[in-house]
Scaffold this active site. Sequence first.
Site, short mmCIF file in Angstrom:
data_model
loop_
_atom_site.label_atom_id
_atom_site.label_comp_id
_atom_site.label_asym_id
_atom_site.label_seq_id
_atom_site.Cartn_x
_atom_site.Cartn_y
_atom_site.Cartn_z
N ALA A 188 4.37 8.69 19.02
CA ALA A 188 3.15 7.90 18.89
C ALA A 188 2.93 7.08 20.16
O ALA A 188 3.87 6.73 20.88
CB ALA A 188 3.25 6.99 17.68
N MET A 189 1.67 6.76 20.42
CA MET A 189 1.32 6.08 21.67
C MET A 189 1.95 4.70 21.79
O MET A 189 2.09 4.18 22.89
CB MET A 189 -0.21 5.99 21.78
CG MET A 189 -0.87 5.04 20.80
SD MET A 189 -2.66 4.96 21.00
CE MET A 189 -3.16 6.49 20.20
N ARG A 190 2.33 4.12 20.67
CA ARG A 190 2.95 2.79 20.75
C ARG A 190 4.39 2.86 21.27
O ARG A 190 4.96 1.83 21.63
CB ARG A 190 2.92 2.12 19.38
CG ARG A 190 3.68 2.85 18.30
CD ARG A 190 3.55 2.13 16.96
NE ARG A 190 4.24 2.84 15.88
CZ ARG A 190 3.70 3.81 15.15
NH1 ARG A 190 2.45 4.20 15.39
NH2 ARG A 190 4.39 4.38 14.17
N TYR A 191 4.95 4.08 21.30
CA TYR A 191 6.33 4.22 21.76
C TYR A 191 6.42 4.71 23.22
O TYR A 191 7.40 4.42 23.90
CB TYR A 191 7.09 5.21 20.87
CG TYR A 191 7.19 4.77 19.44
CD1 TYR A 191 7.83 3.58 19.09
CD2 TYR A 191 6.65 5.54 18.42
CE1 TYR A 191 7.92 3.18 17.76
CE2 TYR A 191 6.74 5.15 17.10
CZ TYR A 191 7.37 3.96 16.77
OH TYR A 191 7.46 3.56 15.47
N THR A 192 5.45 5.46 23.65
CA THR A 192 5.54 6.06 24.99
C THR A 192 4.92 5.15 26.04
O THR A 192 4.07 4.31 25.75
CB THR A 192 4.83 7.42 25.01
OG1 THR A 192 3.45 7.24 24.67
CG2 THR A 192 5.48 8.39 24.06
#
Length: 878
Positions: free
Chosen positions: A119-123
């Site tokens: 998910a974009m919150r992790y990358t």
Amino acid sequence: MSDLAREITPVNIEEELKSSYLDYAMSVIVGRALPDVRDGLKPVHRRVLYAMNVLGNDWNKAYKKSARVVGDVIGKYHPHGDSAVYDTIVRMAQPFSLRYMLVDGQGNFGSIDGDSAAAMRYTEIRLAKIAHELMADLEKETVDFVDNYDGTEKIPDVMPTKIPNLLVNGSSGIAVGMATNIPPHNLTEVINGCLAYIDNEDISIEGLMEHIPGPDFPTAAIINGRRGIEEAYRTGRGKVYIRARAEVEADAKTGRETIIVHEIPYQVNKARLIEKIAELVKDKRVEGISALRDESDKDGMRIVIEVKRDAVGEVVLNNLYSQTQLQVSFGINMVALHHGQPKIMNLKDIISAFVRHRREVVTRRTIFELRKARDRAHILEALAIALANIDPIIELIRRAPTPAEAKAALISRPWDLGNVAAMLERAGDDAARPEWLEPEFGVRDGQYYLTEQQAQAILDLRLQKLTGLEHEKLLDEYKELLEQIAELLHILGSADRLMEVIREEMELIRDQFGDERRTEITANSADINIEDLISQEDVVVTLSHQGYVKYQPLTDYEAQRRGGKGKSAARIKEEDFIDRLLVANTHDTILCFSSRGRLYWMKVYQLPEASRGARGRPIVNLLPLEANERITAILPVREYEEGVNVFMATASGTVKKTALTEFSRPRSAGIIAVNLNDGDELIGVDLTSGSDEVMLFSAAGKVVRFKEDAVRAMGRTATGVRGIKLAGDDKVVSLIIPRGEGAILTVTQNGYGKRTAADEYPTKSRATQGVISIKVTERNGSVVGAVQVDDCDQIMMITDAGTLVRTRVSEISVVGRNTQGVILIRTAEDENVVGLQRVAEPVDDEELDAIDGSVAEGDEDIAPEAESDDDVADDADE
């Protein structure tokens, strides 16, 4: 409610659908699915990169959360779903998707097995170093900026890229009614191609392909065949086949083979590929595989396929190529936006558009830098004036009650040039003078008048600038500015210098980011011109009366003396016989004229090669003949030359002349060569130059000779004109275009024939009865045909029983027109000669002498007979 009703306007639903769908289609085409040919980016890619640039998310700075970038993109520039934007970012960060990644990602960005990204919150992401080259000089007014979706932000209409990104990273997309699929290429090769185009704008596609041999995929693998690449680069559309790189290893002890796959085709999911192989093994559609496993790791890809002991690894691998995605096709469709319009472009079109874009960008950048340099020089002049007049300026400022009044006082009076005069003289011709500067400012009447900008710069001057060292720095900076301005003016004034700057920048990009090619390009059997694999040799082509065709080497036939029994040329069916015979080269094209006046094309090497005793194959299996249609004339052609005509003659005496170039475009279904009347058929076809003579020979022994220009050139579908006036059931049997001084050899159905000098046949008018060519008697039978020969030639004669004799022409007597001739071939009872052909390359005399042959008794001494009164009357008739 009534007020609302009055606002409703009836519209035609067809017009509304047409208009609305067209608007939607153009929005998708221009604003979503197709890349711009200049920077190779779709709008979403351009917006992502620009947002990261505005954020300062540079390659040499800390990573930022992907969600931060996605938020900026959808909030400012791309009012769509966050998943679409994030998917775009993920793809630009995947090493197996882009040949040169534009985004440097940290975290899980998916895999070649089809795993999704985190998910974009992790990358986290930042711009790749090469991505900065797409946006270099963006701040220097090199491209136009347009409003975003709500008019609150500006975004570049196109990137001022230094990289030919459309070719380097490729693009794919599906619009409305069109799609694009452009493969990635090697940066070094593409830039070399651009440099070659800069050196020679007339360079051909083939010339560009010397630098850009083909696509270069991030997953490497092998492109199998060049033909699809050449077609795509030439037309914008083509298909290439990508094959996995695999090798077969054999165990030194057991001998068992193992297939190791190191690279797979572009855009192939490795996990699904392995699943497919396992499925084929389970369903027993692929035999010979005992084990399958994926040993890929961080060091690279490795798919292991163990082969059974009794199986052959290469065979198993070929089966996998044909049934799995170990080999796939990549359809190239190079569609891009050019001047805002979708256009299919070839390789040269794309390179040309990129170079034009670079020319515009560098020109606009140079204009911007020139303006800034002149503005800075303008300020430096003011500072130099201040230093030259330091005491009065300080006194003026001290007395001024406010900064505004001090500025006004500086502008209101002239100032002495002092040592600034030499500095200004060095500039010369107002090269450093800003374009916006009014004439009353600057140097005038030996003094200097300050502008408002200069006065403000003097007021902003720090006291430390008054030192002698700072004064020298100021003069040095001004000198450097003058050199820069001179160079910028040179660039703007010289197209060659402009292109040199573009070349230098491309070379820097190539040297900094270029790498080795990953994808190997190999030849495919389909790419090899089959003619290159077939040796050129003279062959005998035969066509039987019932339509069997074949060819065999000319060397299969040995020369025999006149009267020899000959050798069988073909094993024919009962009641069949050889109808047409010619000598041609294996690379020649055979023009096949049918009984219905149609023309078909075949290469000689496409005909079946058969032994002397074989029948060959039915020509109806090789050509799309209609019912009751048969081939009546065949003609070998090497090249379709201008000024050459095809001259045709029919059995009814009709002749027709058509330019050879009319037949230069083969069609699989054939074309109309001549319109025939009922019961008529073609009997002869030859090539003419436009100034030849024509001879028509009839079965009754008559011949007419006339000038070729008596027959005008006609279209393919014309019927023709009369060539000879025939009596009764007579018909034309041969067409000869006499060339040189060779004699005319005439042969009758009972095997008799003679040579007669060509000049004994007088030139008459077209459409006459003609003169006697040979005596037609019960002994001779009717005329079978006639050919022009030389002493060094040989002839081949064939009977309806399939017997063929090859005879040296020099052994045949030369006699007058009105004679019966000598026996050339002994025929059995009820056996008739049906055809003859001249052979232009005789064998050695030693071979001829070694062949046994008999000579007909008494035939060699037959003398010319006196012309009868009837013959004289026939000749006088003309």
